[in-house]
Write a protein that holds these residues in place. Structure first.
Motif, short mmCIF file in Angstrom:
data_model
loop_
_atom_site.label_atom_id
_atom_site.label_comp_id
_atom_site.label_asym_id
_atom_site.label_seq_id
_atom_site.Cartn_x
_atom_site.Cartn_y
_atom_site.Cartn_z
N TYR A 257 0.89 -1.16 0.00
CA TYR A 257 0.00 0.00 0.00
C TYR A 257 0.92 1.20 0.00
CZ TYR A 257 1.30 0.08 4.92
OH TYR A 257 2.02 0.10 6.08
N GLY A 298 -4.98 9.15 8.84
CA GLY A 298 -5.99 8.71 7.88
C GLY A 298 -5.56 7.38 7.29
N ILE B 54 6.97 -0.99 14.72
CA ILE B 54 6.39 -1.65 13.54
C ILE B 54 6.62 -0.74 12.34
CG2 ILE B 54 4.27 -2.50 12.45
CD1 ILE B 54 3.09 -2.97 15.15
N ASP B 55 7.16 -1.26 11.26
CA ASP B 55 7.31 -0.42 10.08
C ASP B 55 6.15 -0.68 9.11
OD1 ASP B 55 7.85 -2.72 8.67
OD2 ASP B 55 9.79 -2.05 7.89
N SER B 56 6.20 -0.03 7.93
CA SER B 56 5.06 -0.11 7.01
C SER B 56 4.82 -1.54 6.53
CB SER B 56 5.29 0.83 5.82
OG SER B 56 6.46 0.48 5.11
N THR B 57 5.90 -2.31 6.35
CA THR B 57 5.74 -3.70 5.92
C THR B 57 5.10 -4.54 7.02
OG1 THR B 57 7.77 -3.38 4.66
CG2 THR B 57 6.95 -5.62 4.82
N LEU B 59 3.06 -3.47 9.33
CA LEU B 59 1.64 -3.10 9.39
C LEU B 59 0.88 -3.77 8.24
CD1 LEU B 59 -0.34 -1.27 11.01
CD2 LEU B 59 -0.06 0.40 9.18
N GLY B 60 1.52 -3.79 7.05
CA GLY B 60 0.89 -4.45 5.89
C GLY B 60 0.62 -5.92 6.17
N ALA B 61 1.55 -6.59 6.86
CA ALA B 61 1.38 -8.01 7.19
C ALA B 61 0.19 -8.18 8.15
CB ALA B 61 2.66 -8.55 7.82
N VAL B 63 -2.45 -6.26 8.43
CA VAL B 63 -3.69 -6.05 7.68
C VAL B 63 -3.97 -7.25 6.78
CG1 VAL B 63 -4.85 -4.58 5.96
CG2 VAL B 63 -3.50 -3.53 7.79
N MET B 87 1.60 4.36 15.27
CA MET B 87 1.47 3.86 13.89
C MET B 87 0.01 3.48 13.60
SD MET B 87 3.28 2.99 11.22
CE MET B 87 3.70 1.80 9.97
N ARG B 89 -2.68 4.66 15.12
CA ARG B 89 -3.51 5.88 15.08
C ARG B 89 -3.33 6.62 13.76
NH1 ARG B 89 -2.16 6.47 20.45
NH2 ARG B 89 -0.41 7.84 19.95
N LEU B 90 -2.06 6.78 13.35
CA LEU B 90 -1.75 7.55 12.14
C LEU B 90 -2.44 6.96 10.91
CD1 LEU B 90 0.01 9.82 10.80
CD2 LEU B 90 1.79 8.10 10.51
N THR B 91 -2.51 5.63 10.86
CA THR B 91 -3.09 4.97 9.69
C THR B 91 -4.56 4.56 9.91
OG1 THR B 91 -2.23 2.87 10.51
CG2 THR B 91 -0.86 4.04 8.92
N ARG B 92 -5.10 5.00 11.07
CA ARG B 92 -6.49 4.68 11.44
C ARG B 92 -6.74 3.19 11.62
NH1 ARG B 92 -9.20 9.69 10.13
NH2 ARG B 92 -7.90 11.00 11.43
N MET B 93 -5.69 2.42 11.75
CA MET B 93 -5.88 0.99 11.98
C MET B 93 -6.40 0.74 13.39
SD MET B 93 -5.42 -0.60 9.23
CE MET B 93 -5.93 0.79 8.22
N VAL B 96 -9.81 -0.09 12.82
CA VAL B 96 -10.05 -1.28 12.01
C VAL B 96 -9.83 -2.56 12.84
CG1 VAL B 96 -9.21 -2.58 10.00
CG2 VAL B 96 -9.46 -0.09 9.87
#
Lengths: 390, 113
Positions: A257, A298, B54-57, B59-61, B63, B87, B89-93, B96
């Motif tokens: 993403y 967001g 946690i990095d972006s990868t 977090l991707g895992a 999700v 992390m 909060r920033l991505t609204r996860m 989710v």
């Protein structure tokens, strides 16, 4: 095989060479160490048979010297010892000999030793040619990556551009030659300008390919059409996120993403309108004030189906400065694992309030390198600084 | 990588035993969790109390795991440390995922749902 026989004793040389030639080997004779070294340099012989005891350079010295030569190939050294002494063999091994035979040399033993030498030499040649092929492949890959990096950099805007009364300055420091970061800034007509910054999750070629696709899609025309639309003065940065989300939902694949920040500045209204899609919150620096955080977050783009993207706004007046930085800044880790963090970054830029953006940008990069204690950053770092001048 | 703990009500607590959930370990982490899902364990608590970053990868895992479970079960997250919570909060996860302070609270909530 091509074999050099080094022995000061003529009868021994004749005896050995006769034996070797009878069994189909090419033999070159050397009377002493010097001659043997010259022969090794001159021809490609892979095997040296040498006597331990020779006047001048003896067998030990000869083996040591051969190991010090850069011949571009391995030379198998078979040492002939006068007495079957363990001490001689120990010294010989240390000097670089591969195997030993004692006098008088027995033909069956000699041929067996040479067969084992041949196996080793063949193995060494295989390895050498494999290494060459690997080195060539690696060169090709590096050249391709460099070309990709050049294409990626060509997508980025000039490091300093004035759009109406807003000065956009930027820096891009990829962690390797290619990067998952992409950004741009655009003229949106008199008194209006806009920008975006995106960071594709993950690293390497895959993230870079997505970043390049994204960079090509967000052209000036695309950005203007999305944000300005037609027949309205309203600025709609969230439209960029919506359209990209639909476009990339399926295409990125496998948990990929990207985080995105889209901003549009209306100078007459003195406002920054923005959409934050998981990209780190920018910092807003007002004259005489401490930096404050803009935006509360967001959902990232192409992460979840049916995501909603919101629009927010904040006053942006003359003298204000906005700093948009990728997570490579706040997530830079020290040797002890401590993150650089938003608070430290905020303090850093607050202390450099009056400085020109083009002076501050390299200072940030240096501060991050100091923090990590590494020669290169672990993550891509992209920074846009926007100064409202007039 | 993960420590598996079977709890009452068929809830599985998977504690991540890494201090950094990043690109270096995320694919393996995800596969281990997917193996549990394929084995029929679809009520999962991901305990991140040992994970400082946690990095972006990563977090991707997470999700990706949530998507794989889908409507078949439930995924809850617990023990978020400050950087990880930021992390989310920033991505609204944080909206989710179902997020709880600790494993017991998460297990209790999944048992009732």
């Amino acid at each position: 095989m091509h074999i050099i026989v080094a022995d000061d004793d003529l009868s021994q040389r004749i005896h050995l060479s006769a034996m070797l030639r009878r069994n189909g080997h090419d033999v070159e004779l050397a009377e002493d160490g010097e001659e043997a070294i010259e022969a090794l340099k001159r021809n490609g012989a892979p095997v040296l048979i040498c006597d331990v005891q020779m006047p001048g350079i003896d067998g030990m010295e000869l083996a040591t010297r051969v190991r010090g030569l850069d011949l571009g190939r391995y030379v198998y050294i078979l040492m002939v010892t006068g007495l079957d002494q363990n001490a001689d063999r120990m010294r010989g091994l240390e000097a670089g000999a591969d195997d030993f035979m004692s006098k008088p040399v027995d033909q069956a033993v000699l041929l067996a030793r040479l067969r084992s030498a041949e196996r080793l030499i063949r193995y060494e040649r295989d390895l050498h040619s494999k290494n060459l092929r690997l080195a060539q492949a690696n060169e090709h890959i590096q050249a391709d990556l460099d070309a990709a990096a050049a294409a990626q950099r060509a997508l980025l805007p000039d490091p300093e551009v004035l759009l109406s009364n807003c000065r956009f300055s930027s820096s891009f420091t990829p962690s390797s030659s290619i990067s998952g970061d992409v950004f741009g800034y655009f003229d949106l007509g008199p008194g209006k300008s806009g920008f975006f910054a995106a960071d594709v999750s993950g690293h390497g070629v895959r993230a870079a390919l997505s970043a390049v696709a994204l960079g090509y899609m967000v052209s000036t025309e695309f950005f203007q059409n999305m944000v300005r639309g037609t027949g309205t003065d309203e600025l709609r940065p969230e439209r960029v996120a919506q359209v990209l989300d639909r476009r990339f939902q399926r295409d990125l694949g496998d948990d990929s993403y990207f985080t995105l920040f889209v901003g549009a500045i209306d100078e007459a209204e003195e406002r920054l309108v923005f959409c934050q899609a998981g990209y780190p919150s920018p910092l807003l620096l007002r004259p005489g004030d401490e930096a404050r955080i803009v935006g509360t977050g967001g959902v990232p783009v192409a992460m979840l189906p049916h995501a909603e993207f919101e629009r927010s706004s904040v006053a942006f007046r003359r003298g204000d400065r906005l700093i948009v930085a990728s997570d490579g800044v706040t997530e830079a880790a020290s040797q002890g694992g401590e993150l650089y963090g938003l608070e430290r970054f905020s303090e850093f830029v607050t202390h450099r309030q009056g400085f020109a953006a083009r002076a501050v940008l390299p200072q940030i990069a240096n501060a991050l390198l100091d923090w990590t204690g590494q020669p290169n950053l672990a993550d891509d770092v992209s920074i846009i600084i926007i100064d409202k001048e007039g | 990588m993960i420590r598996v703990n079977h709890r009452s009500g068929g809830v599985l607590v998977l504690a991540v035993t890494e201090t950094r959930l990043t690109a270096a370990v995320a694919p393996q982490f995800k596969q281990l969790v997917l193996d549990q899902i394929e084995a029929g364990n679809t009520r999962l608590v991901l305990d991140l109390s040992e994970v400082g970053f946690i990095d972006s990868t990563g977090l991707g895992a997470m999700v990706g795991i949530l998507k794989r479970v889908g409507s078949r079960g439930d995924v809850a997250v617990c023990g978020l440390q400050p950087a990880a919570a930021q992390m989310f909060r920033l991505t609204r996860m944080d909206k989710v995922f179902r997020i709880y302070d600790d494993a017991d609270a998460a297990v209790g909530a999944l048992e009732q749902s």
